[in-house]
Design an enzyme around this catalytic site. Structure first.
Site, PDB file in Angstrom:
ATOM      1  N   LYS A   1      -1.310  -7.693  -2.262  1.00  0.00           N
ATOM      2  CA  LYS A   1      -2.579  -7.258  -1.679  1.00  0.00           C
ATOM      3  C   LYS A   1      -3.666  -7.196  -2.758  1.00  0.00           C
ATOM      4  CE  LYS A   1      -1.162  -2.470  -2.274  1.00  0.00           C
ATOM      5  NZ  LYS A   1      -0.352  -1.407  -1.697  1.00  0.00           N
TER       6      LYS A   1
ATOM      7  N   TYR B   1     -29.770   2.241 -21.890  1.00  0.00           N
ATOM      8  CA  TYR B   1     -30.615   2.945 -20.920  1.00  0.00           C
ATOM      9  C   TYR B   1     -30.637   4.443 -21.185  1.00  0.00           C
ATOM     10  CZ  TYR B   1     -30.885  -1.199 -17.979  1.00  0.00           C
ATOM     11  OH  TYR B   1     -31.132  -2.430 -17.489  1.00  0.00           O
TER      12      TYR B   1
HETATM   13  C1  LIG Z   1       0.846  -1.119  -2.401  1.00  0.00           C
HETATM   14  C2  LIG Z   1       2.062  -0.799  -1.708  1.00  0.00           C
HETATM   15  C3  LIG Z   1       3.330  -0.959  -2.334  1.00  0.00           C
HETATM   16  C4  LIG Z   1       3.516  -1.326  -3.764  1.00  0.00           C
HETATM   17  O1  LIG Z   1       3.457  -0.180  -4.580  1.00  0.00           O
HETATM   18  P1  LIG Z   1       3.613  -0.250  -6.160  1.00  0.00           P
HETATM   19  O2  LIG Z   1       3.606   1.159  -6.614  1.00  0.00           O
HETATM   20  O3  LIG Z   1       2.456  -1.025  -6.655  1.00  0.00           O
HETATM   21  O4  LIG Z   1       4.890  -0.936  -6.420  1.00  0.00           O
HETATM   22  C5  LIG Z   1       4.458  -0.747  -1.578  1.00  0.00           C
HETATM   23  N1  LIG Z   1       4.353  -0.379  -0.274  1.00  0.00           N
HETATM   24  C6  LIG Z   1       3.172  -0.186   0.341  1.00  0.00           C
HETATM   25  C7  LIG Z   1       3.151   0.229   1.753  1.00  0.00           C
HETATM   26  C8  LIG Z   1       1.992  -0.385  -0.354  1.00  0.00           C
HETATM   27  O5  LIG Z   1       0.825  -0.181   0.248  1.00  0.00           O
END
Ligand SMILES: *Cc1c(COP(=O)(O)O)cnc(C)c1O
Length: 820
Positions: free
Chosen positions: A488, A715
């Site tokens: 993602k 700034y």
């Molecule tokens: C993002 C996510 C993961 C991965 O988690 P990590 O700590 O990055 O391994 C697993 N399950 C769900 C539902 C997530 O949203």
């Protein structure tokens, strides 16, 4: 018969294997990876059991045409017309065969080991010695227990020099590589901290490494490094170099920088000699001195050595994947060309599926040790197997053999200039282009013409490290537990299709993204793995189904919407995933809702529950372990009830990255690996054991200014120096993801290895750092994070978590992927 061709019957004797030979074959190629099958008819597949059980891949290799296998005793596989050689230890058999092959040749072999610089020294010696020798060497840095035998297997009767590097990570490995390489001349390169964890202490590591040289007649090494080992050096004759000790054979007493070169003067055989090294960084200078010492030790005249070293070329062992012009992807491997590295690069090309069309730009290959006709036949066959659609050959030798090449589109040019003149007619568009050329063809010019101009801030992604991390987590899983890789948010900022394609090629079982359009992009870039969508929007259900994406159902509302949609569209048994809320309280069915859920699922024809899962809120933190246990037990209650209702088994999963390392009892059927792929695991006590950082964010200096104490900058006059000093303005700002919170000394950047704090407020595209006392000029590289200053450190500086640092790097920053 070719010198590296053996009958399978002969091999059975050499490796002392059991098993019946059902048919004789001539073997010339050793295979260890079922995804990379070349020359299947003459191939012998070693079913190595490492992280993955090699036997699972026998079927794949068989399907690829392989008929000869070395397997562990007791493996029960039958396949028509195939020979199974049975041994106790498949890796040892591979090494024995390579050692046998090595011992048939009476050539000089240089064996190199050390912690750093092995590959560079090997490649440079190849550049330096190949004017008078026909050299065989490891491709890239194939220096492992598997890589070395595969490298040594290439020796043929034309070679009169072998140069092989050996890498070890723990005790007992080097003897095995010694037996395979059998070096006659040894080189010990720089010893540093790499792999210290595999040894009791640094001395033990050195003692181990020295065993590589036990049959050498000559050893070349740094005098200082082995002072306390005088009694343990297993060779009679040594050639030493030093910048500190006069008693070294090559005593370098003066170093100076002369217009972009490093100028060395030394004492050698009571005379003063000199050498110009065309590099300035410390590591390159040391590696070049090692090469210098080696040439002298081998009897080259100092003037000849100097002359050749002055013309050394940079070695790039990595190939880089970049965004090209006209929606192309460019794989840049423009620094070397030989048949082994061509094969590696072609494998990489076939992994990248974002464009259907695959193009290869290749120059003539030098120094192959093969007759040109034989060589280019092999090249043509290889390209054909790898299904290259468009071939562009550059050089007289390729041009003379156009008819060897059989593909939809082919073009030939006598030299690089001629090809560049025809760039427009070649009409590159929406294709993946591999650029692979011998040094002298200067293919970097082609690369410059085809790669989109990068804004000077880039995020580099090390794909080898990513795979290392994937395998690290795999090694924690019981056999059969699936891996879902979470990609993602552009793979946590690292880029979608490049990372996803690598993961697909390396056989993860599932991918997951947050939204439907992320899933659609994956499909459009060649991803055929099942893809789970955490957060499906009803407005895009048609895309979901069109692209065969699998939704997470987390509420009654969504369940109802989806079933209604499926009914309307006459979709049956659509795979979905049920999310249970066991304590996160974000999305998911709660325990009191499970009963109703089960009622709705019973006898529902429109969906099929593929998996049931939940998410741990604090798998990394010991102080919440009680809560985690509660989550796990809630989860078990929920899925048991659901499976009972459904009457079939579903995939169950709850562990994220830290869950994999800290909750081995909660892996169930699958784990969801996210940030761990990038080398970050906040649940690990010592964060770097076994994991490698994947991402490096770097930029460059736009300007350097002298600032007087008390003068203000940025700034709101936010910054100033307490003493007179110097600041550098660098090309990264909050629009690139370098948050304003890093301003005013909170954040630091690495300049020439030194941490330089920010001064004043971070601006949109730029910021200033204090470089007082650091030798820095315009254009110099500045590192925001890498393996030295880690993403974790940045997170600590501004009180956030590494996830946020990584995903904040904005899309304006170009991603460059590399693979070694
Ligand atoms: C993002 C996510 C993961 C991965 O988690 P990590 O700590 O990055 O391994 C697993 N399950 C769900 C539902 C997530 O949203």
């Amino acid at each position: 018969m070719l010198s590296n061709q053996y009958t399978i019957i002969a091999i059975q004797q050499i490796i002392n294997a059991g098993g019946n030979i059902v048919k004789d074959y001539n073997i010339s190629t050793l295979l260890t990876d079922s995804r990379r099958i070349s020359n299947p008819a003459g191939g012998l597949f070693f079913a190595l059991s490492g992280r993955r059980n090699g036997h699972e891949f026998i079927a794949e290799a068989y399907a690829g045409g392989v008929r000869n296998f070395v397997v562990k005793h007791g493996t029960d596989i039958k396949a028509p017309e195939s020979n199974f050689l049975m041994v106790d230890d498949v890796l040892a058999a591979l090494q024995t065969l390579a050692a046998y092959h090595r011992n048939r040749f009476n050539l000089e072999v240089i064996g190199i080991t050390g912690s750093n610089g092995k590959t560079i020294v090997k490649e440079w010696l190849y550049q330096l010695l190949s004017p008078d020798k026909n050299v065989v060497r490891n491709p890239k840095s194939y220096n492992s227990q598997i890589g070395v035998p595969l490298s040594v297997w290439q020796i043929n009767e034309k070679n009169d020099l072998g140069i092989f590097e050996a890498g070890i990570s723990t005790v007992g490995e080097i003897e095995k590589l010694e037996a395979v390489i059998r070096p006659t001349v040894g080189i010990l390169t720089h010893i540093g901290p790499a792999h210290d964890e595999g040894f009791e202490n640094r001395n033990q590591k050195i003692t181990e490494k020295l065993k590589l040289f036990k049959n050498c007649r000559l050893l070349i090494h740094n005098y200082d490094q082995l002072i306390s080992f005088q009694d343990n050096i297993p060779v009679e004759s040594r050639f030493t170099w030093s910048t500190n000790f006069k008693q070294a054979d090559l005593y370098v007493f003066s170093e100076a920088v002369v217009s972009k070169n490093y100028y060395l003067r030394a004492r050698y055989k009571d005379a003063e000699i000199e050498c110009l090294i065309p590099f300035l960084d410390e590591a390159s200078v040391e590696n070049a001195i090692v090469c210098w010492a080696t040439m002298l030790a081998l009897g080259y005249a100092p003037a000849e050595a100097d002359d050749r070293i002055e013309r050394l070329n940079a070695v790039s062992m990595r190939l880089e994947l970049k965004t090209g012009i006209n929606d192309c992807s460019v794989i840049d491997d423009s620094y070397n060309s030989d048949i082994q590295s061509l094969e590696i690069a072609l494998n990489f090309l076939t992994q990248q599926n974002q464009h259907q069309k695959k193009t290869l730009i290749l120059s003539d290959i030098y120094q192959s040790g093969l007759q040109a006709d034989v060589l280019y036949r092999q090249v043509a066959d290889m390209i054909k197997i790898k299904q290259v659609d468009k071939f562009i050959g550059v050089g007289e030798a390729l041009m003379a053999r156009q008819d060897y090449f059989d593909m939809p589109e082919k073009f030939f040019y006598p030299d690089t200039q001629a090809m560049l003149q025809h760039l427009r007619t070649l009409n590159f568009k929406g294709e993946t282009i591999l650029i692979k050329g011998s040094r002298s063809f200067e293919f970097e010019r082609i690369s410059r013409a085809l790669v989109q101009k990068a804004h000077e801030t880039i995020l580099e992604i090390n794909l080898n490290a990513l795979l290392n991390n994937l395998n690290f987590y795999r090694s924690r899983l019981k056999q059969g537990v699936k891996v879902m890789a979470i990609v993602k948010a552009f793979s946590y900022g690292s880029g979608t299709f490049e990372v996803a394609n690598i993961l697909q090629y390396n056989k993860v079982d599932y991918l997951a993204v947050a939204y439907i359009d992320e899933g659609v992009s994956l499909r459009n870039t060649g991803i055929s793995l099942p893809v789970m969508i955490f957060n499906p929007e009803a407005s895009a259900f048609d895309k979901l189904i069109e692209f065969n994406l699998e939704p997470v159902i987390y509420s009654f509302g969504l369940l109802d919407e989806f079933i209604t949609y499926a009914q309307e569209k006459n979709v049956l048994n659509y795979p979905v995933h049920l999310k249970i809320d066991t304590g996160m309280h974000r999305l998911g069915f709660e325990d009191f809702e499970i009963e109703t859920l089960c009622d709705l699922l019973e006898a529902n024809r429109y969906i099929r529950v593929q998996s049931v899962f939940s998410h741990l809120v604090a798998s990394e933190a010991a102080k919440h372990d009680k809560f985690t246990k509660k989550q796990i037990s809630n989860f078990e209650t929920a899925y048991k009830q659901i499976e009972l209702t459904l009457g079939y088994k579903v995939i169950k999963h709850i562990s994220n990255t830290s869950g994999i390392t800290r909750w081995p009892g909660a892996h169930y059927d699958m784990v969801r690996l996210g940030i761990g792929l990038y080398g970050i695991d906040t649940g690990m006590e010592t964060p770097d054991t076994g994991l490698q950082p994947v991402a490096t964010l770097k930029t460059s200096v736009a300007q350097v200014k002298k600032i007087k104490a008390g003068e203000t900058l940025s700034y709101s006059r936010s910054g100033s120096l307490t003493k007179d000093g110097k600041i550098a303005t660098v090309r990264i700002g909050y629009a690139d993801g370098y948050l304003r919170a890093f301003g005013n000394g909170v954040g630091k950047m690495l300049v020439k290895g030194v941490l330089a704090p920010t001064v004043g407020n971070i601006t949109m595209d730029m910021c200033m750092i204090d470089v007082t006392g650091i030798d820095v000029k315009e254009g110099d590289e500045v590192i925001i994070f890498n393996e030295q200053q880690r993403i974790n450190d940045l997170a600590t500086q501004i009180g956030t978590i590494p996830y946020e640092i990584l995903t904040n790097v904005s899309q304006r920053v170009k991603r460059v992927y590399f693979y070694e």
